[in-house]
Every structure is written in C-alpha cells, then in structure tokens.
Design an enzyme around this catalytic site. Structure first.
Site, PDB file in Angstrom:
ATOM      1  N   GLY A  53      52.373  40.667  39.970  1.00 46.85           N
ATOM      2  CA  GLY A  53      53.003  41.921  39.588  1.00 46.85           C
ATOM      3  C   GLY A  53      52.537  42.472  38.260  1.00 46.85           C
ATOM      4  O   GLY A  53      51.861  41.800  37.480  1.00 46.85           O
ATOM      5  N   GLU A  54      52.899  43.725  38.016  1.00 46.58           N
ATOM      6  CA  GLU A  54      52.551  44.412  36.772  1.00 46.58           C
ATOM      7  C   GLU A  54      53.854  44.616  35.983  1.00 46.58           C
ATOM      8  O   GLU A  54      54.698  45.444  36.363  1.00 46.58           O
ATOM      9  CB  GLU A  54      51.887  45.753  37.118  1.00 46.58           C
ATOM     10  CG  GLU A  54      51.742  46.724  35.969  1.00 46.58           C
ATOM     11  CD  GLU A  54      51.074  46.142  34.726  1.00 46.58           C
ATOM     12  OE1 GLU A  54      50.024  45.497  34.831  1.00 46.58           O
ATOM     13  OE2 GLU A  54      51.634  46.333  33.627  1.00 46.58           O
TER      14      GLU A  54
ATOM     15  N   CYS B 277      46.597  33.862  39.928  1.00 44.18           N
ATOM     16  CA  CYS B 277      47.363  35.011  40.368  1.00 44.18           C
ATOM     17  C   CYS B 277      47.439  35.293  41.872  1.00 44.18           C
ATOM     18  O   CYS B 277      46.510  35.808  42.470  1.00 44.18           O
ATOM     19  CB  CYS B 277      46.689  36.203  39.693  1.00 44.18           C
ATOM     20  SG  CYS B 277      47.812  37.470  39.301  1.00 44.18           S
TER      21      CYS B 277
ATOM     22  N   SER C  25      51.408  40.619  29.870  1.00 48.39           N
ATOM     23  CA  SER C  25      50.055  41.026  30.249  1.00 48.39           C
ATOM     24  C   SER C  25      50.094  42.265  31.131  1.00 48.39           C
ATOM     25  O   SER C  25      50.836  42.318  32.098  1.00 48.39           O
ATOM     26  CB  SER C  25      49.385  39.861  30.993  1.00 48.39           C
ATOM     27  OG  SER C  25      48.091  40.211  31.408  1.00 48.39           O
TER      28      SER C  25
ATOM     29  N   SER D 136      44.485  43.509  30.286  1.00 48.23           N
ATOM     30  CA  SER D 136      43.428  43.102  31.215  1.00 48.23           C
ATOM     31  C   SER D 136      42.353  44.177  31.212  1.00 48.23           C
ATOM     32  O   SER D 136      42.532  45.231  31.802  1.00 48.23           O
ATOM     33  CB  SER D 136      44.007  42.930  32.617  1.00 48.23           C
ATOM     34  OG  SER D 136      45.026  41.960  32.576  1.00 48.23           O
ATOM     35  N   LEU D 137      41.261  43.888  30.542  1.00 49.05           N
ATOM     36  CA  LEU D 137      40.216  44.887  30.350  1.00 49.05           C
ATOM     37  C   LEU D 137      39.131  44.746  31.417  1.00 49.05           C
ATOM     38  O   LEU D 137      38.814  45.696  32.130  1.00 49.05           O
ATOM     39  CB  LEU D 137      39.642  44.721  28.942  1.00 49.05           C
ATOM     40  CG  LEU D 137      38.966  45.913  28.301  1.00 49.05           C
ATOM     41  CD1 LEU D 137      39.824  47.154  28.340  1.00 49.05           C
ATOM     42  CD2 LEU D 137      38.602  45.571  26.848  1.00 49.05           C
ATOM     43  N   HIS D 138      38.558  43.572  31.488  1.00 47.71           N
ATOM     44  CA  HIS D 138      37.628  43.193  32.554  1.00 47.71           C
ATOM     45  C   HIS D 138      36.368  44.047  32.684  1.00 47.71           C
ATOM     46  O   HIS D 138      35.670  43.949  33.700  1.00 47.71           O
ATOM     47  CB  HIS D 138      38.336  43.153  33.910  1.00 47.71           C
ATOM     48  CG  HIS D 138      39.533  42.261  33.968  1.00 47.71           C
ATOM     49  ND1 HIS D 138      39.595  41.040  33.353  1.00 47.71           N
ATOM     50  CD2 HIS D 138      40.751  42.428  34.566  1.00 47.71           C
ATOM     51  CE1 HIS D 138      40.768  40.492  33.568  1.00 47.71           C
ATOM     52  NE2 HIS D 138      41.500  41.307  34.298  1.00 47.71           N
TER      53      HIS D 138
ATOM     54  N   CYS E 297      42.011  40.619  42.548  1.00 50.84           N
ATOM     55  CA  CYS E 297      43.308  39.949  42.422  1.00 50.84           C
ATOM     56  C   CYS E 297      43.991  39.790  43.776  1.00 50.84           C
ATOM     57  O   CYS E 297      44.123  40.761  44.534  1.00 50.84           O
ATOM     58  CB  CYS E 297      44.204  40.755  41.482  1.00 50.84           C
ATOM     59  SG  CYS E 297      45.819  40.012  41.245  1.00 50.84           S
TER      60      CYS E 297
ATOM     61  N   CYS F  89      43.948  45.916  41.761  1.00 52.48           N
ATOM     62  CA  CYS F  89      42.726  45.344  41.171  1.00 52.48           C
ATOM     63  C   CYS F  89      41.942  44.582  42.251  1.00 52.48           C
ATOM     64  O   CYS F  89      42.506  43.778  42.998  1.00 52.48           O
ATOM     65  CB  CYS F  89      43.062  44.392  40.023  1.00 52.48           C
ATOM     66  SG  CYS F  89      43.920  45.217  38.670  1.00 52.48           S
TER      67      CYS F  89
HETATM   68  N1  SAH Z   1      49.415  42.881  36.098  1.00 51.15           N
HETATM   69  C1  SAH Z   1      49.218  42.200  34.869  1.00 51.15           C
HETATM   70  C2  SAH Z   1      49.670  40.741  34.863  1.00 51.15           C
HETATM   71  C3  SAH Z   1      49.383  39.893  36.050  1.00 51.15           C
HETATM   72  S1  SAH Z   1      47.733  39.353  36.335  1.00 51.15           S
HETATM   73  C4  SAH Z   1      47.795  42.338  34.390  1.00 51.15           C
HETATM   74  O1  SAH Z   1      47.015  42.955  35.093  1.00 51.15           O
HETATM   75  O2  SAH Z   1      47.484  41.905  33.304  1.00 51.15           O
HETATM   76  C5  SAH Z   1      47.381  38.189  35.052  1.00 51.15           C
HETATM   77  C6  SAH Z   1      45.890  38.119  34.734  1.00 51.15           C
HETATM   78  O3  SAH Z   1      45.155  37.470  35.778  1.00 51.15           O
HETATM   79  C7  SAH Z   1      45.253  39.490  34.564  1.00 51.15           C
HETATM   80  O4  SAH Z   1      44.385  39.498  33.471  1.00 51.15           O
HETATM   81  C8  SAH Z   1      44.481  39.633  35.855  1.00 51.15           C
HETATM   82  O5  SAH Z   1      43.488  40.599  35.753  1.00 51.15           O
HETATM   83  C9  SAH Z   1      44.000  38.220  36.054  1.00 51.15           C
HETATM   84  N2  SAH Z   1      43.485  37.911  37.392  1.00 51.15           N
HETATM   85  C10 SAH Z   1      43.851  38.414  38.574  1.00 51.15           C
HETATM   86  N3  SAH Z   1      43.122  37.883  39.568  1.00 51.15           N
HETATM   87  C11 SAH Z   1      42.267  37.023  38.995  1.00 51.15           C
HETATM   88  C12 SAH Z   1      41.252  36.190  39.488  1.00 51.15           C
HETATM   89  N4  SAH Z   1      40.945  36.139  40.792  1.00 51.15           N
HETATM   90  N5  SAH Z   1      40.567  35.430  38.588  1.00 51.15           N
HETATM   91  C13 SAH Z   1      40.870  35.478  37.272  1.00 51.15           C
HETATM   92  N6  SAH Z   1      41.813  36.251  36.752  1.00 51.15           N
HETATM   93  C14 SAH Z   1      42.503  37.030  37.597  1.00 51.15           C
END
Ligand code: SAH
Length: 350
Positions: free
Chosen positions: A160-161, A334, A192, A215-217, A120, A117
C-alpha cells in the site's frame, strides 16, 4: 448499530466514548492503556475493569485488529514474515526484522495498492481497501504478542501507499508514539511514499519528526514514468523539491529509495545523473537490488553493477547504502508472499 472501532481512537476519543457510555472520564485512559500499553486483544483481558463495563464495551465496540493466517521464518537470517487477515477477508503482510539496534516491523497500510509501480507485486490486483489505524497498529502488537518481544522501530513499507491512506497513517503514527501506549519514538518511525507531492507537504505541515522515505527509482522523469505511473502526475523536479522541503522543514534527512533494475535504471550514466539531481539535498540514497517479480520480467542488477552504481554516487558526494536483502528466501519483498498465497501456489511454512 455498527460497533465503534475503539482501537483506532486516540486517548481523548476513548475518554469521550466512555463518557458517552455513562462512565467516568478516567476510565477512558484506563481502557486506552489496556489497548495500547498492555496491548490486550480482547475486553476479557481487561481485568482491572468491572465485568459490567467489559460487557458494555463488548456490546458497543470492537477491537478490530488483524488475525494471523500464516507465518514464515527465513532460514538465512532471523526475518519472519506474517500473513494477516483483516475484516472482509482481505490478506495483508507484515515483516519482523532483527537488527543490532533491536526489532523493526514493516507494516502494510492498504490491502493491495493503486499506484501501479511496474516492479511491485502489491499493486498487481489493484487496491482492495485501505486499512484503519487500528489495523495498522495491530500488526505491530500481534507480532509483539506472538514473539514475546518489544518492537523499537516501525517502517511503513509493506503493501500500500501510506499517503493514499493519509488520515489513518497519521493517526497510526500518533497512536504508536503515544506515551501512554506503545511509546515508540517518532524518530524511529519511517513512512515510505512513491512521491505524492501534495501529501508530502500536508505531512510536513504536521511537524512530526518521523523519517520520510521517497521511492525514487530513477534519475529522471523519462525513466521514472516508464516504471511508476505516479510520475505522470508529479514531475521529477517537484518530487525532489518536496523531499528537500520536507528535510528542511523537519531537519530530518530524507531517504531516497532506488531499486536497481537491470538495464532499466542501473547504468553509469544514470548514477551520474542521479548524483547531479540530489546534490545539496539533505538526504541519502538507499540502493535496493530489486527483488525479481516474475510476472513483470524485471531482473536484479548484477552485484558488480550495484557496487559500481554505489561507488559513483559516493565519488560524487552522495551518501548511499546498499540494503541488505533480508528474508529473500521467504518472498519478504513488498506484496510477493500475499500474491503467492492468493494464487494458492506452493508456499513453504517453516
Ligand atoms: N507505497 C510506498 C511504500 C510501500 S513499497 C512506496 O512506494 O514507497 C516499499 C518499498 O519497496 C518502495 O520503495 C517500493 O518501491 C519498493 N519495492 C516494491 N517492489 C519492489 C521490488 N520488487 N524490489 C525491491 N523493492 C521494491
């Protein structure tokens, strides 16, 4: 011979292990309780076992938990962030948050991540290795030991995922909720995922009443693909459908996480489109003003932008909340702290 990872074993496996050592089966339950109820971090602490059994356990198995490296206290709120070392010297991070309903811990499930992502920090160096169930558990236990508290909620939202480490994540959930162990209600556990559709269905079929966060975003696949490589594997429609099916199957409301990134996914048009996509789905949206990741040049939406986005969703009948940014002064997002630690740049220990 390699020592057995006793902290990752479930109750039956511990009993079988003890039987294989020539011990009575009930000793297994005793050892399980020591590990997960009393939360002993060494066999020497298990004083209700004979000295010879403790020696036997030491020779054949190990409690492979996490080792505290650094701890950072927020000066803005009561959030505490921990850096832990796991076997092979990899570094992971966990966060303790205090809410009015009690303590919540955010755990990591992998050192690094391979989902890529764009916003992240965890993913920047790729995946180092997946954690064992014991290593995920030990983050909770170690924090409880350090702070002398009981944790009531756990979110799997650290590095991690979790669904890319499926077996250990599920094993972790079973162990954490074992009535003879930490006994944390499955309803208080949130997993998550970035949206691994096949694994969401695998999880659904296990009928664990945990909360799923997706995590849709993004409001559509085009924008999602720009920031999340996983969107090239699974279509937007399939992710929403998997989440909706999960909610139907478990009768648990799904959380859709949406990090608002300036100029990328925070327009009014995006808010209307998102609302349209989520109509009729048993879920709610968690809006997160993105934590700036300098390496990636993503900036947080303005406060008014966040408010506007939220009010459009509300007006369209989509429940939503704006997440409080706890621990923002200690890089509590994260993977951020771990990354700074590895770069050896200035990190303030308080
Ligand atoms: N891999 C999983 C869980 C870990 S990340 C997932 O993708 O859901 C946990 C959450 O933090 C996710 O929603 C991710 O998209 C978000 N995240 C990652 N980096 C971020 C950032 N810089 N600001 C806000 N949220 C972030």
């Amino acid at each position: 011979m390699e020592k057995a990872d006793i902290l990752s074993m479930n109750k039956d496996e511990v009993c079988d292990f003890l039987t294989s050592l020539g011990e009575a089966k009930f000793r297994g339950k005793q050892v399980f309780k020591q590990l997960h109820f009393r939360k002993a971090s060494s066999f020497d602490e298990m004083t209700d076992l004979s000295l010879s059994l403790r020696e036997k356990l030491k020779e054949t198995s190990g409690i492979f938990g996490v080792k505290p490296v650094e701890k950072y206290k927020s000066s803005l709120d009561s959030t505490i962030k921990y850096l832990f070392e796991i076997r092979n010297g990899y570094i992971i991070e966990s966060v303790l948050m205090k809410y009015d309903y009690g303590y919540s811990v955010c755990v990591s499930t992998q050192a690094g991540c391979r989902m890529g992502c764009a916003f992240c920090a965890s993913t920047i160096g790729g995946l180092e290795r997946s954690l064992t169930a014991g290593e995920i558990l030990s983050q909770v236990y170690e924090i409880e030991r350090q702070e002398n508290i009981r944790v009531g909620h756990v979110v799997m939202m650290g590095c991690g995922e979790p669904l890319d480490n499926f077996d250990s994540s599920v094993r972790f959930i079973s162990l954490l909720s074992d009535p003879d162990g930490a006994n944390i209600s499955r309803r208080n556990i949130t997993l998550s995922t970035c949206g691994l559709v096949d694994e969401i269905y695998r999880l659904k079929d296990l009928h664990l009443p945990i909360t799923l966060a997706v995590s849709l975003h993004a409001p559509n696949n085009e924008i999602r693909q720009k920031i999340m490589p996983v969107a090239r594997k699974y279509s937007y429609e399939d992710v929403i459908k998997a989440a909706a099916d999960y909610a139907e199957g478990t009768k648990r409301r799904v959380t859709f996480e949406y990090a608002l990134i300036k100029g990328v996914n925070d327009s009014e048009k995006a808010a209307y489109e998102l609302a349209g996509r989520l109509k009729g789905v048993l879920g709610h949206v968690n809006l997160i003003p993105v934590n700036d990741v300098k390496e990636r040049n993503f900036l947080r939406s303005s406060d008014t932008g966040v408010k506007k986005f939220s009010s459009i969703l509300t007006a369209e009948g989509i429940e939503n909340t704006v997440r409080r940014r706890l621990g923002s002064d200690i890089n509590a997002a994260c993977g951020q702290l771990r990354k700074r630690y590895k770069n050896n740049s200035e990190v303030k220990t308080l």
